[in-house]
Scaffold this active site. Structure first.
Site, mmCIF file in Angstrom:
data_model
loop_
_atom_site.group_PDB
_atom_site.id
_atom_site.type_symbol
_atom_site.label_atom_id
_atom_site.label_comp_id
_atom_site.label_asym_id
_atom_site.label_seq_id
_atom_site.Cartn_x
_atom_site.Cartn_y
_atom_site.Cartn_z
ATOM 1 N N ARG A 67 0.809 -1.217 0.000
ATOM 2 C CA ARG A 67 0.000 0.000 0.000
ATOM 3 C C ARG A 67 0.849 1.277 0.000
ATOM 4 O O ARG A 67 0.654 2.165 -0.836
ATOM 5 C CB ARG A 67 -0.924 0.025 1.225
ATOM 6 C CG ARG A 67 -2.150 -0.846 1.116
ATOM 7 C CD ARG A 67 -2.512 -1.409 2.469
ATOM 8 N NE ARG A 67 -1.506 -2.398 2.813
ATOM 9 C CZ ARG A 67 -1.607 -3.694 2.483
ATOM 10 N NH1 ARG A 67 -2.691 -4.136 1.914
ATOM 11 N NH2 ARG A 67 -0.629 -4.539 2.753
ATOM 12 N N THR A 68 1.765 1.374 0.956
ATOM 13 C CA THR A 68 2.493 2.639 1.138
ATOM 14 C C THR A 68 3.350 2.951 -0.082
ATOM 15 O O THR A 68 3.329 4.063 -0.616
ATOM 16 C CB THR A 68 3.357 2.564 2.410
ATOM 17 O OG1 THR A 68 2.558 2.056 3.471
ATOM 18 C CG2 THR A 68 3.897 3.923 2.791
ATOM 19 N N LYS A 95 26.674 -4.391 -1.961
ATOM 20 C CA LYS A 95 28.129 -4.490 -2.154
ATOM 21 C C LYS A 95 28.868 -3.717 -1.063
ATOM 22 O O LYS A 95 30.053 -3.434 -1.181
ATOM 23 C CB LYS A 95 28.505 -3.927 -3.528
ATOM 24 C CG LYS A 95 27.973 -4.768 -4.680
ATOM 25 C CD LYS A 95 28.554 -4.315 -6.000
ATOM 26 C CE LYS A 95 27.571 -3.476 -6.773
ATOM 27 N NZ LYS A 95 28.065 -3.053 -8.080
ATOM 28 N N ARG A 117 11.210 3.807 3.986
ATOM 29 C CA ARG A 117 10.743 2.787 4.942
ATOM 30 C C ARG A 117 11.961 1.980 5.376
ATOM 31 O O ARG A 117 12.735 1.521 4.536
ATOM 32 C CB ARG A 117 9.702 1.869 4.324
ATOM 33 C CG ARG A 117 9.416 0.678 5.255
ATOM 34 C CD ARG A 117 8.219 -0.111 4.874
ATOM 35 N NE ARG A 117 6.999 0.641 5.114
ATOM 36 C CZ ARG A 117 5.778 0.096 5.046
ATOM 37 N NH1 ARG A 117 5.639 -1.176 4.757
ATOM 38 N NH2 ARG A 117 4.715 0.828 5.263
ATOM 39 N N HIS A 147 4.648 5.830 11.699
ATOM 40 C CA HIS A 147 4.204 5.685 10.303
ATOM 41 C C HIS A 147 3.223 6.848 10.078
ATOM 42 O O HIS A 147 2.007 6.660 10.037
ATOM 43 C CB HIS A 147 3.539 4.320 10.127
ATOM 44 C CG HIS A 147 3.293 3.900 8.709
ATOM 45 N ND1 HIS A 147 3.428 4.748 7.628
ATOM 46 C CD2 HIS A 147 2.893 2.704 8.189
ATOM 47 C CE1 HIS A 147 3.132 4.089 6.515
ATOM 48 N NE2 HIS A 147 2.811 2.855 6.831
#
Ligand code: CP
Length: 326
Positions: A67-68, A95, A117, A147
């Site tokens: 969703r986000t 890396k 996120r 959030h």
């Protein structure tokens, strides 16, 4: 000496959006009102406005999301920004490149905003403290901390359903301990003046100091949702649990699941919400998730408008006339 809110610029306008905590009521209302202006755009034939034309947004998702991530992408596109969605797994972080080196390289490509996120609480704030002065950072969920756009899209959905915040009793049910969404909702609901915010969960899934946030704690589902205007169900965040927080999912549903029978304890016009992803039969019965009181999919739609609002307020100028697209 008070610590400056790094989310605000010199004129107290929103520069980053890291957490709802510490923002004034008027700022939250401004976000909701700006989102209201954007909501109708989704129904237009051409769903774009030129507010962020020429700006570049980078989506950095170090944790999974449906969703986000998608609604931030759509929001950026509808604001006419260029959007760069990084695949973290195949990026040079694998890396050994550090997070800050990655950010500096993206800034060198002309990125104006990072949507982040991350599994670590504080990651978005750390990034905001290190970006160039013209760059904005939006927290799309950091660990168990915050959030904020989810919290605000939930407030937007409640305002659309109920009109006013003041008279409401809102029950947040489930894994409060691990939930960044619950923290953002609690800060937003108390700042917007909701009469009573309840948290409902087993003792193992409630932080010890949660009452200091101005909420009423319930350990029994029946008392927790009695006469509630809004019930927000939360997922068990098993990926953040180490050890035995619960006897079993079946036992959890028996004691804390939202079934049709339990729903009758709330007000007759109760609104049922869930930020998603939902686990049917664990925290919510399927017929309740899909039932007449549920606004779970409206929450998703509203997420686009809220994310457009926050992006335009941090990076653009929403006061510019939106204009009808050609
Ligand atoms: N509500 C929410 O954050 O969902 P995603 O994990 O799919 O983004």
């Amino acid at each position: 000496m008070s610590r400056r809110n790094i989310q605000l610029d010199e004129q107290n306008k929103l520069r980053h959006f890291i957490t709802v905590e510490g923002l004034k009521r008027q700022m939250l209302v401004d976000i909701l009102d700006t989102a209201e202006n954007f909501l109708g755009l989704g129904a237009r034939k051409t769903k774009k406005v030129p507010l962020l034309r020429g700006k570049t947004v980078a989506n950095l998702f170090f944790e999974p999301s449906t969703r986000t991530r998608s609604t931030f992408e759509l929001a950026a596109q509808r604001l006419s920004a260029d959007i760069l969605s990084m695949d973290i797994k195949t990026s040079a972080t694998s890396k050994g490149e550090s997070l800050l080196d990655m950010l500096q390289n993206l800034e060198a490509m002309g990125v104006d905003m990072f949507v982040v996120r991350h599994g670590s609480s504080g990651a978005a704030r750390f990034i905001a403290e290190h970006v160039a002065p013209h760059v904005s950072v939006i927290n799309a969920g950091d660990g168990c901390h915050s959030h904020p756009t989810q919290g605000m899209l939930d407030m937007f959905t409640i305002r659309k359903e109920k009109g006013e915040f003041a008279p409401l009793t809102v029950a947040i049910v489930g894994d409060i301990l691990h939930s960044r969404v619950a923290r953002s909702q609690i800060h937003a609901l108390t700042t917007l003046g909701v009469t009573e915010v309840r948290v409902v969960a087993p003792r193992t899934l409630i932080p010890a100091d949660v009452a200091t946030l101005g909420v009423h704690v319930h350990h029994e589902m029946e008392s927790g949702i009695k006469n509630a205007d809004v019930i927000i169900m939360l997922r068990l965040q098993k990926e953040r649990m180490q050890g035995g927080f619960l006897p079993s999912e079946a036992e959890y549903f028996k004691r804390y699941g939202l079934s049709e029978a339990r729903l009758k304890l709330a007000k007759p016009d109760v609104t049922v919400m869930h930020p998603g992803p939902i686990n049917r039969g664990v925290e919510i019965a399927s017929n309740v998730a899909d039932g007449e009181h549920s606004v779970i999919l409206q929450q998703v739609t509203n997420g686009i408008a809220i994310r457009m609002a926050v992006m335009s307020m941090t990076l653009g100028r929403p006061e510019i006339e939106m204009g009808e697209p050609k």
